[in-house]
Scaffold this motif. Structure first.
Motif, PDB file in Angstrom:
ATOM      1  N   THR A   1      -4.351  -0.793   7.300  1.00 46.74           N
ATOM      2  CA  THR A   1      -4.700  -1.662   6.480  1.00 46.74           C
ATOM      3  C   THR A   1      -5.672  -2.766   7.050  1.00 46.74           C
TER       4      THR A   1
ATOM      5  N   THR B   1       0.691  -1.098   0.048  1.00 48.95           N
ATOM      6  CA  THR B   1       0.048   0.017  -0.024  1.00 48.95           C
ATOM      7  C   THR B   1       0.941   1.118   0.080  1.00 48.95           C
TER       8      THR B   1
ATOM      9  N   ASN C   1      -5.674  -3.594  -0.577  1.00 50.80           N
ATOM     10  CA  ASN C   1      -4.578  -2.576  -0.726  1.00 50.80           C
ATOM     11  C   ASN C   1      -4.697  -1.365  -1.590  1.00 50.80           C
TER      12      ASN C   1
END
Length: 454
Positions: free
Chosen positions: A183, A122, A283
């Protein structure tokens, strides 16, 4: 910020500690750097500090008092319980992590990313989005480049895209990202943090200093993060792969959509993403949320999503030899990360797993192995724990090896054309390697040798 003539002790002589020492010395500080390792073990770090006006203390730590030090800067690998950190706190000496120091020296806006899994991909994806959009960007932090090394050259026009680990968040104080991304939160590093509650609390420090002018990007599909949204001081943007949110970034009918104020903006189709797996779709959703919060257009986002190839050591294709594909997922350092890797492929898998312990539970990993893996090659400090877990669920094809080269050769012998040899250890690497990058590079070199010998 003026550090001239300040007496600063740096604990730990890994990459971030060495970088911090050099930057602070260049700013006129009186720097001492210490590590409990011996001079021989620290020879590479010591060589990097030669010629600098820095007091180097291998083999232990100097006595700590208010008279001797104004500030202690600690490396992320040093636990909070380490003696010099406890002494500094007892003497009311400020303790900062390298990320805190770097943030105080930065002039640009910070986009910070944390989470158990997916944070490296990410971070790299968000950084690439800003680069592709023509912005001035620095990508650093836990991703490999110490942030302190780069911030001295930043301007107010820069965007700093920073991967932040839980270890780095332990000693933040004024750290204040414009956009904070988490995340997911699943069990990891419990040997250090003690409990999931403590681990989640440390992760939440990424947004604790934000204001209502800032943004916090959270995974709605993660129950911990969904609940955490209620305590964020900034504006929360949820993303979801599983829920049809009224507001947020969603995956719906094969498309990535931005839903806000009753409007729906299509970014791209899911099948246009270059990075495989449902976890990488998550992501991508997180990256879109961060990009939109920072003003990137749908076209900016789509262009990057359709071209971004992924990062090294995370589902990285190494080679195809005699019909067998070799995939390097050395970044899979916990069971949840490796479960996601197993889910990313439909072909039969020969899995290489095992490494050093982090206090993980391998039960869910074992169930996924039984479901997805044809043969398991296992090694390292955690080998017996993994074997016990997979035997408990009735998985039979287990091959115990002693060395990493033996693991790669055994996997290549077991694999048939059309199958995948996947390195996804579900464990840290420190029983055999310096770090997961070293493990991944070793895997790639061993696979290259297979190519030479084929």
């Amino acid at each position: 910020m003026n550090f001239e003539d300040k007496k600063i002790l740096i604990i730990g002589m890994a990459r971030s500690g060495v970088a911090a020492a050099r930057v602070l010395a260049a700013m006129g500080a009186e720097v001492t750097i210490a590590d409990q390792k011996s001079s021989l073990e620290l020879s590479e770090a010591i060589a990097q500090l030669q010629g600098w006006a820095i007091n180097i203390c291998p083999g232990g730590y100097p006595p700590i008092s208010k008279e001797k030090f104004d500030l202690v800067v600690t490396s992320p690998g040093v636990p909070m319980t380490a003696q010099p950190l406890r002494e500094a706190v007892a003497h009311n000496i400020p303790v900062w992590g390298e990320i805190e120091l770097a943030a105080r020296l930065s002039k640009g806006s910070i986009v910070a990313i944390t989470g158990t899994n997916g944070k490296t991909t990410t971070t790299a994806l968000i950084g690439q989005m800003f680069k592709d959009a023509g912005k001035k960007v620095v990508v650093g932090g836990n991703i490999g480049l110490p942030l302190i090394q780069e911030v001295q050259y930043t301007t107010e026009e820069h965007v700093l895209v920073v991967e932040v680990s839980s270890f780095q968040l332990e000693w933040v104080e004024g750290f204040h990202p414009k956009v904070a991304v988490i995340t997911n939160i699943t069990p990891d590093h419990l040997d250090r943090h003690g409990s999931m509650a403590n681990y989640a609390q440390v992760k939440s420090r990424i947004f604790s200093r934000q204001t209502k002018e800032d943004y916090t990007v959270l995974n709605y599909d993660d129950p911990i993060l969904r609940e955490m949204g209620s305590i964020c001081p900034g504006r929360v943007i949820f993303f979801s792969r599983e829920h049809n949110l009224e507001q947020g970034i969603v995956s719906q009918k094969g498309k990535i959509l931005v839903k806000t104020g009753g409007q729906i903006l299509e970014i791209c189709r899911e099948d246009e993403l270059k990075i495989p797996g449902a976890h990488n779709l998550e992501n991508a959703l997180a990256a879109v949320a961060a990009g939109r919060a920072m003003g990137l257009t749908a076209e900016n986002l789509r262009n990057t999503l359709c071209t971004f190839p992924g990062v090294a050591h995370r589902l990285e294709k190494v080679a195809e030899i005699k019909g067998v594909t070799y995939i390097n997922d050395s970044k899979g350092t916990n069971p949840d990360a490796s479960i996601k890797a197993l889910e990313a492929f439909s072909q039969p898998l020969v899995l290489i797993a095992g490494g050093s312990t982090k206090g993980s539970d391998f039960s869910a990993f074992a169930r996924k192995i039984k479901e997805r893996v044809k043969h398991l090659v296992v090694l390292g400090q955690t080998a017996e724990d993994i074997i016990g877990a997979v035997e408990k669920v009735g998985f039979k094809s287990i091959h115990r090896v002693q060395t990493f080269p033996e693991a790669v050769h055994k996997a290549s012998e077991l694999a048939e054309p059309g199958e995948i040899v996947l390195l996804s250890p579900a464990c840290a690497s420190y029983d055999m390697f310096k770090n997961y990058e070293h493990r991944g590079e070793t895997f790639k070199e061993l696979v290259r040798q297979l190519t030479t010998n084929s």
